[in-house]
Design an enzyme around this catalytic site. Sequence first.
Site, short mmCIF file in Angstrom:
data_model
loop_
_atom_site.label_atom_id
_atom_site.label_comp_id
_atom_site.label_asym_id
_atom_site.label_seq_id
_atom_site.Cartn_x
_atom_site.Cartn_y
_atom_site.Cartn_z
N HIS A 8 0.86 -1.18 0.17
CA HIS A 8 -0.03 0.19 -0.02
C HIS A 8 0.88 1.38 0.03
CE1 HIS A 8 0.50 -0.18 4.51
NE2 HIS A 8 0.59 1.16 4.12
N GLU A 57 -3.85 3.57 1.32
CA GLU A 57 -4.21 3.85 2.84
C GLU A 57 -4.91 5.41 3.04
OE1 GLU A 57 -1.81 4.73 6.98
OE2 GLU A 57 -1.15 2.71 6.18
N HIS A 76 2.83 11.07 -7.67
CA HIS A 76 1.45 10.45 -8.09
C HIS A 76 1.25 9.11 -7.84
CE1 HIS A 76 3.74 10.39 -11.63
NE2 HIS A 76 2.94 9.51 -12.09
N GLU A 118 -2.47 9.59 -12.08
CA GLU A 118 -2.29 9.50 -13.56
C GLU A 118 -3.30 8.51 -14.09
OE1 GLU A 118 1.24 8.29 -16.50
OE2 GLU A 118 1.78 8.35 -14.38
#
Length: 123
Positions: A8, A57, A76, A118
């Site tokens: 994550h 998260e 990003h 993106e």
Amino acid sequence: MIKGHVIHCNINVTNLEKSLAFYKEALGLEEKRRKVASDGSFILVYIGNDFDDFEIELTWLKDHPQPYELGENESHIAFEVEDMQKAHAHHEQMGCICFENPAMGIYFIHDPDDYWLEVLPKK
């Protein structure tokens, strides 16, 4: 060398419910699990989909109601989509497209806290 599996990434949000709604509508990500601090100082919500192990998260901090400083927003998270035209039309309707690069065939959307995401076509 230590080998690890990416599970994550974290982003801090100022309005958890608004962020959850955005990620569900924009990218189909839903809450997988939640951890609430016993003293109410933070809430962690892990969001994802049913076909990837990777999660985002979302962290909400009680004592941080002000917007986060994101610098030049060069960081990003990238999302690959099956139907680029359909995704673009949906994000355009949402009003969340913040940058387009037609020459590269990609564009970026931004979430309620202005994190950039993106969007690129599946290869």
